[in-house]
Design a protein around this motif. Structure first.
Motif, short mmCIF file in Angstrom:
data_model
loop_
_atom_site.label_atom_id
_atom_site.label_comp_id
_atom_site.label_asym_id
_atom_site.label_seq_id
_atom_site.Cartn_x
_atom_site.Cartn_y
_atom_site.Cartn_z
N ARG A 89 7.05 126.98 42.00
CA ARG A 89 7.28 125.55 42.19
C ARG A 89 5.99 124.93 42.70
NH1 ARG A 89 12.08 128.09 43.73
NH2 ARG A 89 13.99 127.10 42.98
N LEU A 90 5.87 123.64 42.50
CA LEU A 90 4.73 122.93 43.09
C LEU A 90 5.17 121.57 43.59
CD1 LEU A 90 3.59 120.42 41.22
CD2 LEU A 90 2.46 122.21 39.98
N MET A 91 4.46 121.09 44.58
CA MET A 91 4.54 119.70 45.00
C MET A 91 3.11 119.22 45.11
SD MET A 91 6.54 117.50 47.94
CE MET A 91 6.79 118.90 48.93
N ALA A 92 2.75 118.36 44.19
CA ALA A 92 1.40 117.80 44.16
C ALA A 92 1.44 116.42 44.81
CB ALA A 92 0.90 117.69 42.72
N HIS A 93 0.47 116.17 45.67
CA HIS A 93 0.29 114.84 46.25
C HIS A 93 -0.88 114.20 45.52
CE1 HIS A 93 2.32 117.18 49.39
NE2 HIS A 93 3.00 116.07 49.52
#
Length: 120
Positions: A89-93
């Motif tokens: 999973r990723l969470m990119a800002h």
């Protein structure tokens, strides 16, 4: 410019370093493309893996894509017995000047079941 968080996930067929790098790179490219972003708009990316993925770090794949100046971090997902296996999973800002409702989240391969409402 507004800062937005973009979510994404992909499922791997097996825990193999090359496969992990391929799927991670695909996920990152799809997130950038879906949101019309270049790497210069990225502030940071947090990657997580399910505990069954140990062949390498997803952040290493991103660095190999030329993201050496983007802060990257990896963590392990909570080991929930019913969780979908082999998921990155990723969470990119990112600096993304659109309303939150227009942010495009990306779920690929088997990970589409995690968010059917958002999957492409």
């Amino acid at each position: 410019m507004t800062v937005r968080a973009i979510r994404g996930a992909t499922q791997l067929e097996c825990d193999d370093r090359e496969h992990l790098f391929e799927r991670t790179a695909e996920l990152v490219r799809e997130v950038l493309d879906a949101n019309g972003l270049g790497t210069d708009a990225l502030i940071s990316i947090l990657f997580t893996c399910t505990p069954d993925l140990r062949s390498d770090f997803p952040a290493t794949a991103a660095r190999e894509m030329g993201m050496g100046d983007v802060p990257l971090m990896c963590a392990v997902e909570i080991d929930v017995p019913t969780a979908l296996p082999r998921v990155v999973r990723l969470m990119a800002h990112a600096e993304l000047d659109v309303p939150r409702s227009q942010v495009r989240h990306v779920y690929l391969h088997g990970a589409t079941v995690l968010r059917r409402d958002l999957a492409q």
